[in-house]
Design an enzyme around this catalytic site. Sequence first.
Site, short mmCIF file in Angstrom:
data_model
loop_
_atom_site.label_atom_id
_atom_site.label_comp_id
_atom_site.label_asym_id
_atom_site.label_seq_id
_atom_site.Cartn_x
_atom_site.Cartn_y
_atom_site.Cartn_z
N ARG A 1 22.17 -4.70 -1.00
CA ARG A 1 22.56 -5.78 -0.09
C ARG A 1 23.81 -6.50 -0.61
O ARG A 1 24.72 -6.83 0.16
CB ARG A 1 21.41 -6.76 0.08
CG ARG A 1 21.71 -7.90 1.08
CD ARG A 1 20.51 -8.80 1.22
NE ARG A 1 19.41 -8.10 1.87
CZ ARG A 1 18.14 -8.44 1.72
NH1 ARG A 1 17.81 -9.43 0.92
NH2 ARG A 1 17.19 -7.77 2.36
N ASP B 1 7.17 -9.71 5.32
CA ASP B 1 8.02 -10.03 4.18
C ASP B 1 7.48 -11.28 3.48
O ASP B 1 6.86 -12.14 4.10
CB ASP B 1 9.46 -10.27 4.65
CG ASP B 1 10.45 -10.17 3.52
OD1 ASP B 1 10.07 -9.71 2.42
OD2 ASP B 1 11.63 -10.53 3.72
N THR C 1 8.43 -10.41 -3.73
CA THR C 1 9.27 -10.51 -4.92
C THR C 1 8.48 -11.06 -6.10
O THR C 1 8.99 -11.11 -7.21
CB THR C 1 10.48 -11.43 -4.65
OG1 THR C 1 10.00 -12.71 -4.20
CG2 THR C 1 11.38 -10.84 -3.58
N LYS D 1 13.25 -3.00 0.60
CA LYS D 1 11.85 -3.04 1.04
C LYS D 1 11.77 -3.06 2.57
O LYS D 1 10.97 -2.32 3.15
CB LYS D 1 11.17 -4.29 0.44
CG LYS D 1 11.08 -4.25 -1.09
CD LYS D 1 10.30 -5.42 -1.64
CE LYS D 1 11.04 -6.73 -1.53
NZ LYS D 1 12.26 -6.76 -2.37
N THR D 2 12.57 -3.88 3.21
CA THR D 2 12.58 -3.91 4.68
C THR D 2 13.05 -2.58 5.25
O THR D 2 12.50 -2.07 6.24
CB THR D 2 13.49 -5.04 5.18
OG1 THR D 2 13.06 -6.28 4.61
CG2 THR D 2 13.43 -5.15 6.69
#
Length: 362
Positions: free
Chosen positions: A241, A133, A182, A88-89
């Site tokens: 990640r 975020d 999330t 997302k980032t």
Amino acid sequence: MGRRKHDDGTAPVAPAPGAVEPSPATEKILDGQAAPGDEEAALRPRSFSEFVGQRKVAENLEVYVAAAKKRGGSLDHVLLSGPPGLGKTTLAHVIAHEMGTAARVTSGPALERKGDLAGILTSLGRGDVLFIDEIHRLQPIIEESLYPAMEDFRIEIVTGVGAGASAITVPIERFTLVGATTRTGQLTSPLLSRFGITERLDFYAPAELATIVKRSAKLLDIACTDDGAEEIGRRARGTPRIANRLLRRVHDFALVRGDGTVTRAAADFALRRLGVDVRGLDEGDRRLLRAIVERFDGGPVGIESLAAALAEDRDTLEYVHEPYLIQEGFLVRTPRGRQATAQACEHLRVPMPQKSGQGTLF
């Protein structure tokens, strides 16, 4: 560097199949949350062409960005949802790069006062991207101040106190808000309705993760074979990640116990040392499944009872362990609680609990 061996001069031997050596650091490595000082920023792709996976989402965003550039305006506000660590980032930075603008990054918990938000909004240039975020954790007063900024591109600043207080309307540049969450269900309806574009990111396929691992290895100057990347991608819980973190940890073992090359054998040896099994489950995942199977006869069991039995926080079970277990078919949620599947018992190598039927009167 020459090949390193054990103290007795022998090469490392991987444990027997199915054997896993647990490590207290495993859960931290397999957590999709971002870590301070992480090298993730250096590994992020800068364009949609470099972005691997999430093809539907990436292709849709690419169309929206191209259309906004043709119109000569800013992109509509974007909401990205999904488990942590899926990109997302990264997508927020890609959007800013493709639009030719700057990206400003913050988070919901970091915005404590209206002045914090006002300072950020007034510093944005035309078309800039503001990435928030964990946007579901915005305080109500901050969220309400965000509404006029998203719709009318203005903010209200209150000066003075008491009867002498007055509100000053300050125009701001047209910008694009990219929110990441999330937990979409915790967003309020007024905030959710103000996003023109909503996209959900799902877990990655092992082949996509293997491609990401090979790209990261190249950027980090790590020698990695195709089968080594595939092994890491297969155990990375569908999360880029985590795949990048596992790559670095496997490389550590390869440097000390091998010649520095990440091969399938090196990856298997290192990941077993870290407690990550062939399906990407860590010790916490296996404890959860064993508790359901052995203590609660396979379930169903309520989340509170399960958390108490494991001496674990409910949120950790719901948002760290359960998503991947459900995705892989090891766990199901029923109206009566959590229930382990036959696949979970097969993976744990324990017999499936037999449910006793209702007895007769005689």
